[in-house]
Design an enzyme around this catalytic site. Structure first.
Site, short mmCIF file in Angstrom:
data_model
loop_
_atom_site.label_atom_id
_atom_site.label_comp_id
_atom_site.label_asym_id
_atom_site.label_seq_id
_atom_site.Cartn_x
_atom_site.Cartn_y
_atom_site.Cartn_z
N GLY A 15 0.81 -1.21 0.00
CA GLY A 15 0.00 0.00 0.00
C GLY A 15 0.85 1.26 0.00
O GLY A 15 0.58 2.20 0.73
N GLY A 18 0.78 5.92 -2.04
CA GLY A 18 0.45 7.25 -1.54
C GLY A 18 0.35 7.25 -0.03
O GLY A 18 0.47 6.21 0.62
N ILE A 20 0.68 7.35 3.92
CA ILE A 20 1.68 6.84 4.86
C ILE A 20 2.62 5.86 4.17
O ILE A 20 3.83 5.88 4.41
CB ILE A 20 0.98 6.17 6.06
CG1 ILE A 20 0.27 7.23 6.92
CG2 ILE A 20 1.99 5.39 6.91
CD1 ILE A 20 -0.57 6.66 8.03
N GLY A 21 2.10 5.02 3.30
CA GLY A 21 2.94 4.04 2.61
C GLY A 21 4.03 4.69 1.78
O GLY A 21 5.18 4.25 1.78
N SER A 155 -0.92 -0.71 12.34
CA SER A 155 -2.23 -0.89 12.95
C SER A 155 -2.92 0.47 13.08
O SER A 155 -2.80 1.32 12.21
CB SER A 155 -2.07 -1.58 14.32
OG SER A 155 -3.32 -1.80 14.93
N TYR A 168 -13.01 -2.71 10.51
CA TYR A 168 -11.65 -2.17 10.42
C TYR A 168 -10.93 -2.31 11.76
O TYR A 168 -9.81 -2.81 11.83
CB TYR A 168 -11.71 -0.70 10.01
CG TYR A 168 -10.36 -0.05 9.90
CD1 TYR A 168 -9.55 -0.28 8.79
CD2 TYR A 168 -9.89 0.79 10.90
CE1 TYR A 168 -8.30 0.32 8.69
CE2 TYR A 168 -8.64 1.40 10.80
CZ TYR A 168 -7.86 1.15 9.70
OH TYR A 168 -6.61 1.73 9.60
#
Length: 257
Positions: A15, A18, A20-21, A155, A168
């Site tokens: 992921g 874009g 945080i990834g 997390s 989620y």
């Protein structure tokens, strides 16, 4: 200057096109790592009445980021059972054995309240947020180089109780439980497994009117930025964290303590 020991390491960030990834991928590249930027080839179509709660970056974004970092872009739908194996094979063929796995990809949708739960919705959450990270970790354990391999799971600091985001939140709680169990299972192999639990991070989903509300509930008084999370992930993967495993590091400015 601190030497993280990550130069030349192969790092797979899921992921990563874009948000945080992408920040995580850039942070590892800044340490001299060879980064594989995972992305979805085609954003999935949401079922009728269901709204995805995140933006799916385009494949072009992943390829542009990979080119910027001197790495590679690799596509896989992590809801598919054989995606972890295919992903590791693709990265291994082009960069070499993965030393650091960052399980950042996540699925989140709405409605996700108790009264709106469906079997399909729960399955979508768990396939991407809990099952895929577990299977990816298993692939790392089978293929990892002899020394220094590690996993960092992403997390949320609301995993203990996330009203309004049942699928989620509970899938992330499962990911944290997996983090601790896998750390114990893999310790004899020298593979460390940790997690970060971000608080409210601005990746485009916090509107201007909500900024002040978020600041008011974060003790350090500001909204998080993707780099805040990326730096913590790099630390957990670095030699400075060589005796740290099975931990969930809250990176949230004191939120939800």
């Amino acid at each position: 200057m601190i030497d993280t020991g990550l130069s030349g390491s192969v790092v797979l960030v899921t992921g990563a096109a874009g948000g945080i990834g992408a920040a995580i991928a850039r942070a590892f590249a800044a340490q001299g790592a060879k980064v594989a930027v995972h992305h979805l080839a085609t954003p999935p179509r949401s079922p009728r009445g269901v709204r995805w709660e995140h933006v799916f970056p385009e494949a072009e974004d992943a390829h542009a980021l990979a080119a910027e970092l001197g790495g590679i872009a690799v596509a896989a739908d992590l809801s598919e059972a054989d995606a972890p194996r295919r992903l590791f094979e693709a990265v291994g063929e082009r960069l070499g054995p993965v030393r650091v796995l960052v399980n950042n990809a996540a699925h989140c949708e709405s409605p996700d309240t108790v009264d709106a739960l469906t079997a399909d919705g729960l399955e979508r959450h768990y396939r991407v947020n809990a099952i895929a990270p577990a299977l990816l970790t298993a692939e790392l354990a089978r293929r990892a180089p002899e020394e220094g391999a590690c996993v960092v799971n992403v997390s949320t600091d609301a995993a203990r109780a996330f009203p309004g985001q049942i699928g989620y939140g509970t899938s992330k709680a499962a990911l944290e439980a997996f983090t601790r169990a896998a750390a114990l299972d893999l310790a004899s192999s020298g593979i460390r497994v940790n997690a970060v639990a971000p608080g409210p991070v601005q990746t485009g989903w916090i509107g201007p009117e909500a900024i002040e509300e978020v600041r008011a509930i974060v003790p350090l008084g500001r909204v998080g930025e993707p780099d805040d999370i990326a730096d913590a992930v790099v630390f957990l993967a670095s030699r400075q964290a060589r005796w740290v495993t099975g931990q969930v590091l809250q990176v949230a400015g004191g939120h939800a303590l």
